[in-house]
Each structure stands twice: as structure tokens, then as C-alpha cells.
Design a protein around this motif. Structure first.
Motif, mmCIF file in Angstrom:
data_model
loop_
_atom_site.group_PDB
_atom_site.id
_atom_site.type_symbol
_atom_site.label_atom_id
_atom_site.label_comp_id
_atom_site.label_asym_id
_atom_site.label_seq_id
_atom_site.Cartn_x
_atom_site.Cartn_y
_atom_site.Cartn_z
ATOM 1 N N GLN A 1 0.947 -13.782 -2.920
ATOM 2 C CA GLN A 1 2.328 -13.329 -3.029
ATOM 3 C C GLN A 1 2.388 -11.868 -2.596
ATOM 4 O O GLN A 1 1.415 -11.130 -2.719
ATOM 5 C CB GLN A 1 2.842 -13.492 -4.454
ATOM 6 N N VAL A 2 3.515 -11.480 -2.058
ATOM 7 C CA VAL A 2 3.675 -10.108 -1.562
ATOM 8 C C VAL A 2 3.800 -9.169 -2.762
ATOM 9 O O VAL A 2 4.644 -9.363 -3.646
ATOM 10 C CB VAL A 2 4.917 -9.996 -0.657
ATOM 11 N N LEU A 3 2.936 -8.133 -2.796
ATOM 12 C CA LEU A 3 2.897 -7.193 -3.908
ATOM 13 C C LEU A 3 3.078 -5.768 -3.404
ATOM 14 O O LEU A 3 2.425 -5.363 -2.423
ATOM 15 C CB LEU A 3 1.557 -7.299 -4.654
ATOM 16 N N ASP A 4 3.936 -5.036 -4.092
ATOM 17 C CA ASP A 4 4.062 -3.606 -3.858
ATOM 18 C C ASP A 4 3.098 -2.917 -4.824
ATOM 19 O O ASP A 4 3.364 -2.797 -6.024
ATOM 20 C CB ASP A 4 5.500 -3.160 -4.101
ATOM 21 N N ALA B 1 -6.617 11.845 -24.539
ATOM 22 C CA ALA B 1 -7.891 12.328 -24.004
ATOM 23 C C ALA B 1 -7.728 13.585 -23.172
ATOM 24 O O ALA B 1 -8.731 14.152 -22.715
ATOM 25 C CB ALA B 1 -8.541 11.233 -23.150
ATOM 26 N N GLY B 2 -6.490 14.013 -22.932
ATOM 27 C CA GLY B 2 -6.271 15.194 -22.120
ATOM 28 C C GLY B 2 -6.570 14.971 -20.654
ATOM 29 O O GLY B 2 -7.035 15.886 -19.962
ATOM 30 N N VAL B 3 -6.293 13.779 -20.149
ATOM 31 C CA VAL B 3 -6.580 13.403 -18.756
ATOM 32 C C VAL B 3 -5.262 13.266 -18.007
ATOM 33 O O VAL B 3 -4.293 12.683 -18.519
ATOM 34 C CB VAL B 3 -7.376 12.082 -18.678
ATOM 35 N N THR B 4 -5.232 13.796 -16.796
ATOM 36 C CA THR B 4 -4.046 13.722 -15.952
ATOM 37 C C THR B 4 -4.120 12.479 -15.071
ATOM 38 O O THR B 4 -5.139 12.230 -14.409
ATOM 39 C CB THR B 4 -3.941 14.964 -15.061
ATOM 40 N N LEU B 5 -3.055 11.683 -15.019
ATOM 41 C CA LEU B 5 -2.968 10.477 -14.199
ATOM 42 C C LEU B 5 -2.080 10.733 -12.989
ATOM 43 O O LEU B 5 -0.970 11.255 -13.133
ATOM 44 C CB LEU B 5 -2.407 9.308 -15.015
ATOM 45 N N LEU B 6 -2.570 10.370 -11.806
ATOM 46 C CA LEU B 6 -1.827 10.587 -10.569
ATOM 47 C C LEU B 6 -1.875 9.330 -9.718
ATOM 48 O O LEU B 6 -2.841 8.547 -9.760
ATOM 49 C CB LEU B 6 -2.422 11.760 -9.770
ATOM 50 N N ARG B 7 -0.807 9.172 -8.936
ATOM 51 C CA ARG B 7 -0.771 8.109 -7.929
ATOM 52 C C ARG B 7 -0.232 8.669 -6.637
ATOM 53 O O ARG B 7 0.806 9.317 -6.604
ATOM 54 C CB ARG B 7 0.089 6.944 -8.420
ATOM 55 N N GLU B 8 -0.917 8.386 -5.516
ATOM 56 C CA GLU B 8 -0.498 8.887 -4.210
ATOM 57 C C GLU B 8 -0.405 7.721 -3.231
ATOM 58 O O GLU B 8 -1.268 6.842 -3.200
ATOM 59 C CB GLU B 8 -1.495 9.917 -3.673
ATOM 60 N N GLY B 9 0.625 7.738 -2.384
ATOM 61 C CA GLY B 9 0.765 6.756 -1.321
ATOM 62 C C GLY B 9 1.387 5.462 -1.772
ATOM 63 O O GLY B 9 1.626 5.223 -2.974
ATOM 64 N N GLU B 10 1.673 4.602 -0.786
ATOM 65 C CA GLU B 10 2.254 3.287 -1.039
ATOM 66 C C GLU B 10 1.627 2.280 -0.065
ATOM 67 O O GLU B 10 1.255 2.631 1.049
ATOM 68 C CB GLU B 10 3.774 3.309 -0.844
ATOM 69 N N VAL B 11 1.532 1.028 -0.491
ATOM 70 C CA VAL B 11 1.015 -0.031 0.372
ATOM 71 C C VAL B 11 1.481 -1.375 -0.177
ATOM 72 O O VAL B 11 1.674 -1.528 -1.389
ATOM 73 C CB VAL B 11 -0.532 0.024 0.450
ATOM 74 N N VAL B 12 1.695 -2.314 0.731
ATOM 75 C CA VAL B 12 2.103 -3.674 0.366
ATOM 76 C C VAL B 12 1.048 -4.638 0.878
ATOM 77 O O VAL B 12 0.660 -4.588 2.061
ATOM 78 C CB VAL B 12 3.484 -4.020 0.966
#
Length: 467
Positions: A305-308, A327-338
Motif C-alpha cells: 500500500q502507498v505510504l507517506d 531522557a533529555g533526547v531531542t527527536l528530529l525528522r528531515e525529508g519526505e518520501v513515499v
């Protein structure tokens, strides 16, 4: 039930049949050539003799003239017992025969093979005076009995040669085939001797003929796969026993202690809650192992199935945000893909990687998920470096990079990265770990064939392990 003919016997019989066919064909050709040669010699002899008789009998017209020359003719043909002469009128009436019992022959200019009184003849007829139908006819007959005897002897010799050649070829072929098939018997012996204690046996490929070298290599590769599978099974059994030993021992001890004396309802309830935690962990371990077993047997078929992935990763980051904040941890997300894939399976894989990254990023660390065009996903975390040798086993079942592995723990069984790899491979992708500049990156590439394993790009590795 008919007994099956061995390959050696089949080849020996085939050699014998081929030899017999070749010998028989050669014999038949030789016989025909010999017979044709005799025919040509006989025709040449009869032509020569007929020409001589025409010259000698010039002017012979009547039977009386033949009678007058009988002494001359008889003396002449008594010197050649193999050649006979018949003189007849133009109507076919016999005037003279140099010997009795000659076969009848029509007045034909073609060479004929005749038989009379058990004697074989080859005859040629012609008029004494050419182009004169009333001229007396001369028929010269050559006794070819000795020719026929020679050809019959030749045929008997051919049949004898064919039989002896076939027999000799069958015996020599059986011996040669037996020696030639020795490598096959060796392969069969090795295959028959294979058991759990002799999986290290290998065939000597260098000593095999070219036609069997590939088969020997395939056998060795099969034995290697069996050996690897047996080693994995043995290690898996040992790992299962090791992992289940501690919780089972805890359950047994806890239950025994609880039953040593009467307790209140609250105490029994607390004891059952403790047992329930251990049983839940064991159930999760069994489910994970069943999941890996399905993956190894090709039964893990993802839905397409198509997933973003950007939205899917954001949902997971939101889920782990409280844990990261504590925990004092930074969460990041960069970019996009399908991409196309199974939502639940991919969420499980990314969840394992994120949980793994959070555990080892450390206070003040960073966990970053990168999405790139082409189906590449990177889960990276900062953290302390470990030895490069640990990266070689990150995707092994039950492997953990910390000392807790020695006694086992109920929180992390060491199956997370193994399950993640199975999910990625089921999607036709590959996963590897890269360590450089204080970062540990798990790189998933859904755009290439299955591949997994560590890729060390620096002297140090960030501490990481399977959840």
C-alpha cells in the motif's frame, strides 16, 4: 517389479551397440564394395573374351560350321575351366555348349548372374555379327562360385567381428564407465554419510572431472548451508534455553516462596501480578521468535500500500516524545518520501530502531530520522563509541551489546534488530549500520536488493544494541 539397469550397464550396452552398428555398417559397405569390384572384373573379363571369340569365329553362320570346329572349340575351353561358351542360333536353338548343365540365358547384352547345378555363373550374351538379328548368338559364362564363397566367408567374418567387437567394447566400456563414474560414487558416499556430526565433510572439487565439478561445488555449497543452518539452530536452541531459564527460574522460585505459608488475598494478588509480568515477557519472546521463523521461511508477505513515511515517522516520534523528554533526547525528522509497503510491519521496524536509538543516545543526545528520495531511510543517534567488533553481530538474534546479556533480562531480549532486518528484507530492501563522527546510523534502502550487515566507516562505533 523390474530391476533398474544401472547407469554403468546402460553406458556399456550403448557403447557395445554403437560399436556393433559401426562394425556392421563398415562390413556391409566392404562387402558391397568387394562384390561390385568382382562384378567389374568379371564384366571386363567377359567383354575381352567375347571380343576374342568374335574374331576367332568370324564367318560362322550355320550349325554344320559349328560342328566342323568343335575340336578347336573344345580344346580351347578345356584350358579355361572357369569360362564356358554357348553358341546358339538367332532363334535360340543351342548349337554348342562347352560344358554340360549350363544355365539358360536370354539373348541380352546385359551382364547377368545365373545359377545351375549348384554352380553360380555370370554371363554376357552378344551376336556374333553386330547389328545382324539373324547372326548366331554367343553367350560367355564365367564360373563365380569362388567369388561367392569368398563373399560368404567375408560375411561370416563380419558377423564374428561384430559380435566380438560388441563383447569387447561392452567389457572395456563397463570397466571405463566404472572408473569414470567413481566421482559419482564418491558423491553418493559423501551424501550417504552426512549427518549432524559430519556436516563439515566436503567433496574434493579439484579432483573431479569438469562435468562433475559443478555438481560437487553445488553439493559442497549445500553442505555448507546445512552446516550453517545446523549451527544457527544449535545456537538458537541454546539462546532460547538461556533466555527462558531466568524467567522460568524466577517464576518457580516466586511461586515456591508464595506457597511456603498461608498468605493474605493482597499478597497472593501481588504474587500473581509478578508472575504475570514474567509470563507476558515470555509470551512476547515466543511471538517474536515465531515472527522470525516465518520470515526465515519466506512466509512474511507484506501488504503493498502507498505510504507517506513522513506522516508515519511523525506519528512514531509523537508516541516516543514523552520518553525522549524524560531522557533529555531531542527527536528530529528531515525529508519526505513515499513508498509501497506494509504499514504495520514498517511501523514495527521503525519503532524498534527508534527505541534502540533512544536507549543509547544518552542525556542531551539527538535522534534524527532522515527520509530521502529513492526510498532511503536513516535512523541516527549520538552516543558513546564501542569497539567495531560489536557491529558484526548487531542483527543476530538475542545479541545485546551490554553486559546484561550474560544473565538475560526481561526488558530486552535482543530480537529487535533481527526482526527489523527481516521486515526490511521482506520488502526487498537492505539495512546496514554506519558509524562515524560520533553518530550511529541505521540506513534502510528500499531501492536495492536484500543486504544486511555492518559497514564501519570509522575507527569507533557509537554504542548501540538490539532492544
Amino acid at each position: 517389479m523390474m530391476r533398474r539397469i544401472s547407469l554403468g550397464s546402460r553406458l556399456a550396452l550403448l557403447f557395445a551397440a554403437c560399436t556393433a552398428a559401426v562394425s556392421l555398417s563398415a562390413g556391409v559397405l566392404f562387402t558391397q564394395a568387394s562384390e561390385q569390384h568382382f562384378i567389374e572384373l568379371d564384366e571386363q573379363l567377359l567383354d575381352t573374351r567375347l571380343t576374342q571369340l568374335r574374331e576367332q569365329l568370324t564367318g560362322l553362320q550355320t550349325r554344320q560350321q559349328v560342328v566342323d570346329r568343335l575340336p578347336e572349340l573344345r580344346s580351347q575351353f578345356n584350358l579355361r575351366t572357369d569360362v564356358a561358351l554357348r553358341i546358339s542360333s538367332g532363334t535360340g536353338q543351342a548349337w554348342f555348349e562347352s560344358r554340360q548343365g549350363l544355365p539358360d540365358a536370354n539373348q541380352s547384352a546385359q551382364l547377368k548372374t545365373l545359377q545351375a547345378g549348384g554352380v553360380d555363373y555370370r554371363g554376357l550374351s552378344a551376336p556374333l555379327i553386330e547389328h545382324d538379328p539373324q547372326s548366331p548368338q554367343l553367350t560367355v559364362l564365367l564360373d563365380i562360385t569362388h567369388h561367392q564363397h569368398f563373399l560368404q566367408s567375408m560375411q561370416r567374418l563380419i558377423w564374428l567381428t561384430v559380435g566380438l567387437s560388441a563383447l569387447a567394447t561392452a567389457l572395456l566400456g563397463a570397466w571405463a564407465v566404472r572408473r569414470g563414474l567413481r566421482p559419482l560414487r564418491q558423491i553418493g558416499a559423501v551424501a550417504a554419510s552426512v549427518n549432524a556430526r559430519s556436516l563439515t565433510t566436503r567433496l574434493p572439487v579439484a579432483q573431479m572431472p569438469e562435468e562433475l565439478a559443478q555438481l560437487a561445488e553445488s553439493m559442497n555449497a549445500m553442505l555448507q548451508r546445512l552446516d550453517d543452518a545446523f549451527q544457527r539452530l544449535s545456537a538458537f536452541s541454546a539462546d532460547i534455553a538461556h533466555e527462558l531459564r531466568t524467567p522460568l527460574s524466577n517464576l518457580l522460585t516466586h511461586t515456591q516462596v508464595t506457597l511456603t505459608r498461608p498468605r493474605s488475598l493482597d499478597e497472593y494478588r501481588e504474587a500473581l501480578h509478578g508472575n504475570l509480568e514474567e509470563l507476558q515477557w515470555m509470551a512476547q519472546l515466543v511471538n517474536d521468535m515465531l515472527y522470525l521463523a516465518k520470515a526465515e521461511h519466506g512466509l512474511l508477505v507484506p501488504e503493498q500500500q502507498v505510504l507517506d513515511l513522513a506522516s508515519e515517522v511523525d506519528a512514531l516520534l509523537e508516541y516516543y516524545a514523552p520518553l525522549a523528554e524524560d531522557a533529555g533526547v531531542t527527536l528530529l525528522r528531515e525529508g519526505e518520501v513515499v513508498i509501497e509497503g506494509d504499514r504495520q510491519m514498517l511501523r514495527r521496524a521503525f519503532s524498534n530502531l527508534l527505541e534502540n536509538a533512544l536507549r543509547f543516545a544518552g542525556a542531551g543526545g539527538v535522534v534524527k530520522v532522515g527520509l530521502q528520495a529513492g526510498g532511503q531511510v536513516t535512523v541516527a543517534n549520538t552516543g558513546a563509541a564501542i569497539e567495531a567488533a560489536a557491529a558484526q553481530r548487531l542483527f543476530d538474534r538475542f545479541y545485546r551489546g551490554d553486559s546484561a546479556r550474560a544473565e538475560g533480562g526481561a526488558e530486552h531480549a535482543g530480537l529487535g534488530l533481527a526482526i527489523t532486518r527481516s521486515i526490511v528484507l521482506a520488502h526487498g530492501g537492505g539495512i546496514q549500520v554506519e558509524c562515524e563522527a560520533g553518530w550511529t546510523r541505521f540506513v534502510i534502502d528500499f531501492g536495492k536488493g536484500p543486504h544486511s550487515g555492518p559497514k564501519d566507516t570509522s575507527a569507533g562505533l557509537t554504542r548501540n544494541a538490539t532492544p
